[in-house]
Scaffold this motif. Structure first.
Motif, PDB file in Angstrom:
ATOM      1  N   ALA A  86       0.815  -1.226   0.000  1.00  0.00           N
ATOM      2  CA  ALA A  86       0.000   0.000   0.000  1.00  0.00           C
ATOM      3  C   ALA A  86       0.848   1.275   0.000  1.00  0.00           C
ATOM      4  O   ALA A  86       0.389   2.324  -0.454  1.00  0.00           O
ATOM      5  CB  ALA A  86      -0.937  -0.001   1.208  1.00  0.00           C
ATOM      6  N   ASP A  87       2.095   1.189   0.486  1.00  0.00           N
ATOM      7  CA  ASP A  87       2.966   2.366   0.522  1.00  0.00           C
ATOM      8  C   ASP A  87       3.931   2.447  -0.656  1.00  0.00           C
ATOM      9  O   ASP A  87       4.783   3.340  -0.706  1.00  0.00           O
ATOM     10  CB  ASP A  87       3.766   2.392   1.830  1.00  0.00           C
ATOM     11  CG  ASP A  87       2.879   2.681   3.036  1.00  0.00           C
ATOM     12  OD1 ASP A  87       1.917   3.443   2.862  1.00  0.00           O
ATOM     13  OD2 ASP A  87       3.155   2.147   4.121  1.00  0.00           O
ATOM     14  N   ASP A  88       3.811   1.522  -1.598  1.00  0.00           N
ATOM     15  CA  ASP A  88       4.602   1.608  -2.819  1.00  0.00           C
ATOM     16  C   ASP A  88       4.013   2.699  -3.722  1.00  0.00           C
ATOM     17  O   ASP A  88       2.920   3.211  -3.463  1.00  0.00           O
ATOM     18  CB  ASP A  88       4.598   0.263  -3.559  1.00  0.00           C
ATOM     19  CG  ASP A  88       5.415  -0.807  -2.837  1.00  0.00           C
ATOM     20  OD1 ASP A  88       6.261  -0.431  -2.002  1.00  0.00           O
ATOM     21  OD2 ASP A  88       5.180  -2.004  -3.084  1.00  0.00           O
ATOM     22  N   LEU A  89       4.745   3.039  -4.785  1.00  0.00           N
ATOM     23  CA  LEU A  89       4.308   4.102  -5.696  1.00  0.00           C
ATOM     24  C   LEU A  89       4.181   3.571  -7.120  1.00  0.00           C
ATOM     25  O   LEU A  89       4.877   2.628  -7.506  1.00  0.00           O
ATOM     26  CB  LEU A  89       5.300   5.264  -5.678  1.00  0.00           C
ATOM     27  CG  LEU A  89       5.586   5.931  -4.336  1.00  0.00           C
ATOM     28  CD1 LEU A  89       6.686   6.981  -4.501  1.00  0.00           C
ATOM     29  CD2 LEU A  89       4.326   6.571  -3.770  1.00  0.00           C
ATOM     30  N   PHE A  90       3.309   4.204  -7.888  1.00  0.00           N
ATOM     31  CA  PHE A  90       3.166   3.892  -9.299  1.00  0.00           C
ATOM     32  C   PHE A  90       3.488   5.151 -10.097  1.00  0.00           C
ATOM     33  O   PHE A  90       2.803   6.161  -9.958  1.00  0.00           O
ATOM     34  CB  PHE A  90       1.737   3.418  -9.597  1.00  0.00           C
ATOM     35  CG  PHE A  90       1.495   3.008 -11.031  1.00  0.00           C
ATOM     36  CD1 PHE A  90       2.503   2.432 -11.798  1.00  0.00           C
ATOM     37  CD2 PHE A  90       0.242   3.187 -11.618  1.00  0.00           C
ATOM     38  CE1 PHE A  90       2.278   2.049 -13.120  1.00  0.00           C
ATOM     39  CE2 PHE A  90      -0.002   2.804 -12.928  1.00  0.00           C
ATOM     40  CZ  PHE A  90       1.021   2.236 -13.684  1.00  0.00           C
ATOM     41  N   GLN A  91       4.555   5.103 -10.893  1.00  0.00           N
ATOM     42  CA  GLN A  91       4.941   6.263 -11.712  1.00  0.00           C
ATOM     43  C   GLN A  91       4.649   5.978 -13.178  1.00  0.00           C
ATOM     44  O   GLN A  91       5.223   5.076 -13.782  1.00  0.00           O
ATOM     45  CB  GLN A  91       6.418   6.608 -11.531  1.00  0.00           C
ATOM     46  CG  GLN A  91       6.843   7.807 -12.387  1.00  0.00           C
ATOM     47  CD  GLN A  91       8.212   8.354 -12.032  1.00  0.00           C
ATOM     48  OE1 GLN A  91       8.670   8.222 -10.902  1.00  0.00           O
ATOM     49  NE2 GLN A  91       8.889   8.968 -12.994  1.00  0.00           N
ATOM     50  N   ILE A  92       3.741   6.775 -13.743  1.00  0.00           N
ATOM     51  CA  ILE A  92       3.388   6.671 -15.157  1.00  0.00           C
ATOM     52  C   ILE A  92       4.155   7.736 -15.932  1.00  0.00           C
ATOM     53  O   ILE A  92       4.098   8.922 -15.599  1.00  0.00           O
ATOM     54  CB  ILE A  92       1.875   6.885 -15.369  1.00  0.00           C
ATOM     55  CG1 ILE A  92       1.071   5.783 -14.668  1.00  0.00           C
ATOM     56  CG2 ILE A  92       1.538   6.941 -16.860  1.00  0.00           C
ATOM     57  CD1 ILE A  92      -0.432   6.041 -14.660  1.00  0.00           C
ATOM     58  N   LYS A 350      14.944  16.440  -6.483  1.00  0.00           N
ATOM     59  CA  LYS A 350      13.518  16.788  -6.459  1.00  0.00           C
ATOM     60  C   LYS A 350      12.635  15.548  -6.521  1.00  0.00           C
ATOM     61  O   LYS A 350      11.605  15.471  -5.850  1.00  0.00           O
ATOM     62  CB  LYS A 350      13.197  17.745  -7.607  1.00  0.00           C
ATOM     63  CG  LYS A 350      13.754  19.147  -7.384  1.00  0.00           C
ATOM     64  CD  LYS A 350      13.446  20.069  -8.549  1.00  0.00           C
ATOM     65  CE  LYS A 350      14.025  21.463  -8.322  1.00  0.00           C
ATOM     66  NZ  LYS A 350      13.779  22.361  -9.466  1.00  0.00           N
ATOM     67  N   TYR A 351      13.029  14.566  -7.338  1.00  0.00           N
ATOM     68  CA  TYR A 351      12.254  13.322  -7.403  1.00  0.00           C
ATOM     69  C   TYR A 351      12.341  12.566  -6.079  1.00  0.00           C
ATOM     70  O   TYR A 351      11.339  12.045  -5.575  1.00  0.00           O
ATOM     71  CB  TYR A 351      12.737  12.432  -8.544  1.00  0.00           C
ATOM     72  CG  TYR A 351      11.999  12.679  -9.847  1.00  0.00           C
ATOM     73  CD1 TYR A 351      10.691  12.242 -10.029  1.00  0.00           C
ATOM     74  CD2 TYR A 351      12.603  13.363 -10.889  1.00  0.00           C
ATOM     75  CE1 TYR A 351      10.010  12.475 -11.217  1.00  0.00           C
ATOM     76  CE2 TYR A 351      11.931  13.612 -12.086  1.00  0.00           C
ATOM     77  CZ  TYR A 351      10.630  13.155 -12.240  1.00  0.00           C
ATOM     78  OH  TYR A 351       9.953  13.396 -13.414  1.00  0.00           O
ATOM     79  N   LEU A 352      13.545  12.522  -5.508  1.00  0.00           N
ATOM     80  CA  LEU A 352      13.699  11.837  -4.219  1.00  0.00           C
ATOM     81  C   LEU A 352      12.836  12.494  -3.146  1.00  0.00           C
ATOM     82  O   LEU A 352      12.194  11.803  -2.343  1.00  0.00           O
ATOM     83  CB  LEU A 352      15.171  11.866  -3.786  1.00  0.00           C
ATOM     84  CG  LEU A 352      16.004  10.629  -4.109  1.00  0.00           C
ATOM     85  CD1 LEU A 352      17.465  10.860  -3.752  1.00  0.00           C
ATOM     86  CD2 LEU A 352      15.465   9.402  -3.404  1.00  0.00           C
ATOM     87  N   GLU A 353      12.814  13.802  -3.151  1.00  0.00           N
ATOM     88  CA  GLU A 353      11.988  14.557  -2.198  1.00  0.00           C
ATOM     89  C   GLU A 353      10.511  14.199  -2.376  1.00  0.00           C
ATOM     90  O   GLU A 353       9.791  14.004  -1.404  1.00  0.00           O
ATOM     91  CB  GLU A 353      12.208  16.046  -2.436  1.00  0.00           C
ATOM     92  CG  GLU A 353      11.583  16.956  -1.400  1.00  0.00           C
ATOM     93  CD  GLU A 353      11.861  18.429  -1.692  1.00  0.00           C
ATOM     94  OE1 GLU A 353      10.931  19.244  -1.537  1.00  0.00           O
ATOM     95  OE2 GLU A 353      12.994  18.754  -2.083  1.00  0.00           O
ATOM     96  N   LEU A 354      10.083  14.091  -3.647  1.00  0.00           N
ATOM     97  CA  LEU A 354       8.699  13.729  -3.936  1.00  0.00           C
ATOM     98  C   LEU A 354       8.389  12.303  -3.497  1.00  0.00           C
ATOM     99  O   LEU A 354       7.355  12.044  -2.852  1.00  0.00           O
ATOM    100  CB  LEU A 354       8.429  13.885  -5.440  1.00  0.00           C
ATOM    101  CG  LEU A 354       7.033  13.502  -5.944  1.00  0.00           C
ATOM    102  CD1 LEU A 354       5.953  14.344  -5.282  1.00  0.00           C
ATOM    103  CD2 LEU A 354       6.964  13.641  -7.463  1.00  0.00           C
ATOM    104  N   TYR A 355       9.285  11.363  -3.823  1.00  0.00           N
ATOM    105  CA  TYR A 355       9.088   9.963  -3.445  1.00  0.00           C
ATOM    106  C   TYR A 355       8.986   9.811  -1.921  1.00  0.00           C
ATOM    107  O   TYR A 355       8.121   9.111  -1.398  1.00  0.00           O
ATOM    108  CB  TYR A 355      10.245   9.100  -3.941  1.00  0.00           C
ATOM    109  CG  TYR A 355      10.381   8.976  -5.451  1.00  0.00           C
ATOM    110  CD1 TYR A 355       9.280   9.152  -6.302  1.00  0.00           C
ATOM    111  CD2 TYR A 355      11.611   8.679  -6.038  1.00  0.00           C
ATOM    112  CE1 TYR A 355       9.415   9.042  -7.688  1.00  0.00           C
ATOM    113  CE2 TYR A 355      11.760   8.554  -7.413  1.00  0.00           C
ATOM    114  CZ  TYR A 355      10.660   8.742  -8.234  1.00  0.00           C
ATOM    115  OH  TYR A 355      10.798   8.628  -9.594  1.00  0.00           O
ATOM    116  N   ILE A 356       9.894  10.463  -1.222  1.00  0.00           N
ATOM    117  CA  ILE A 356       9.908  10.363   0.255  1.00  0.00           C
ATOM    118  C   ILE A 356       8.636  10.948   0.852  1.00  0.00           C
ATOM    119  O   ILE A 356       8.031  10.369   1.767  1.00  0.00           O
ATOM    120  CB  ILE A 356      11.170  11.060   0.819  1.00  0.00           C
ATOM    121  CG1 ILE A 356      12.429  10.259   0.430  1.00  0.00           C
ATOM    122  CG2 ILE A 356      11.086  11.198   2.338  1.00  0.00           C
ATOM    123  CD1 ILE A 356      13.732  10.994   0.669  1.00  0.00           C
TER     124      ILE A 356
END
Length: 360
Positions: A86-92, A350-356
């Motif tokens: 549930a805490d994983d991410l989906f990047q399209i 910036k991506y790491l900040e978003l992912y975290i």
């Protein structure tokens, strides 16, 4: 902290801007953080940079072709994503909203979704209509990301207020000019010192507008001006059309060490009909090349005195290249002038900040 997986969708079987973006991003996210892993989802068993992704520790799944087997594609994709935590991410990563099944799966699964737009146009009125319709249907889906405001406006609509601009960057030092690599390139293709070598980098396609480049070179009537078309050349029909215009154009196909190619050029041209980011332009600027680009190329992220913009008027391009050749003399000092272009480190941060933020 428990390691989280980013399910990463959008890698084709041909190496292009989006695939280079994916490899650079994933490689450097993994380099800077041990908190994330990546699972590639592709329609192609031979997807671009497959071995490189596997060497980085990425896992992958192959889904059926969405055009040939749309229903099976939908259920296989849904099945893969339902296995996620549930805490994983989906990047399209997509060029448009045209793939209804993809966005519908993202809407139905219980995963936080990041939609990264990479396109600025659809090449037919019907495709544009589908894009706009699906954009409305899925307007509340996911975190919206684009490389620049032009991408945001096309992909998510001018009325979209909640978005993030993360500029795609490059490893500047990798593309700095090298005299040795220049000589190697020019020796390989038996180029003379007084040959003016012009390069266009990108997959062979109507959007990249190589036909325009071929017509320009033909009308210059100068055998010492060489045009290199560098990139995937599988579009046989287009290649034949270009050959009919000018048989002396050099098609190199894909070159693994693309950074070495820029060193051998004297002028970089970019006559695209539309561009979302323009990675090749960033690389050419980093190498110190003079660049002639169409007014369809976004330049908000590039600050260089050596980038010249022209609308796609053949006479203007012919005049510019003629004057350039008359006044050109290779000067290593000119090639070492630094310009401002997006940094890969800034993009990754910036991506790491978003992912975290999304996995907290």
């Amino acid at each position: 902290m428990t390691k989280r997986t980013i399910y990463f969708y959008g890698i084709d079987n041909k190496k292009g801007g989006m695939e280079n973006y994916a490899l650079n991003l994933i490689k450097n996210v993994l380099k800077n953080s041990s908190f994330f892993s990546f699972h590639i989802i592709s329609e192609y068993d031979d997807f671009a940079y497959k071995q490189e992704f596997c060497n980085l520790g990425c896992t992958y799944s192959i889904v059926p072709n969405k055009r040939k087997k749309p229903i099976k594609y939908y259920y296989e994709l849904k099945k893969i994503l339902k296995k996620a935590h549930a805490d994983d991410l989906f990047q399209i990563n997509a060029m448009s909203y045209r793939n209804f099944f993809l966005f519908n799966v993202a809407k139905k699964i219980n995963l936080k979704t990041i939609i990264v737009g990479h396109g600025t146009n659809c090449n037919s009125p019907f495709k544009k209509l589908i894009h706009k319709l699906n954009r409305f249907i899925f307007r509340n889906l996911g975190i919206k990301v684009g490389n620049n405001i032009e991408v945001i406006n096309f992909f998510f609509g001018k009325k979209c207020k909640n978005y993030e601009i993360i500029t795609t960057g490059i490893d500047y030092e990798k593309y700095l000019f090298s005299s040795d690599k220049r000589q190697d390139f020019r020796n390989k293709y038996n180029l003379k010192d007084d040959d003016l070598v012009i390069g266009q980098i990108g997959r062979l396609s109507y959007e990249k507008n190589q036909l325009f480049s071929a017509e320009i070179i033909k009308e210059l009537h100068d055998d010492s001006i060489k045009l290199f078309l560098i990139g995937n050349k599988e579009n046989i029909k287009l290649k034949k059309q270009i050959h009919k215009i000018n048989k002396n154009i050099i098609f190199t196909g894909e070159i693994t060490e693309i950074c070495s190619v820029y060193n051998g050029l004297d002028l970089f041209i970019f006559p695209s009909l539309h561009e979302a980011a323009g990675f090749a332009l960033y690389e050419a600027v980093a190498n110190g090349l003079t660049c002639l680009v169409s007014n369809n190329v976004p330049l908000e992220n590039v600050k260089s005195e050596k980038v010249y913009i022209k609308d796609l008027d053949k006479e203007k391009w012919i005049k510019y290249i003629t004057n350039f050749k008359q006044n050109y003399k290779f000067d290593i000092k000119e090639r070492n002038i630094l310009s401002t272009i997006p940094s890969l480190n800034e993009e990754v941060s910036k991506y790491l900040e978003l992912y975290i933020k999304l996995t907290k």
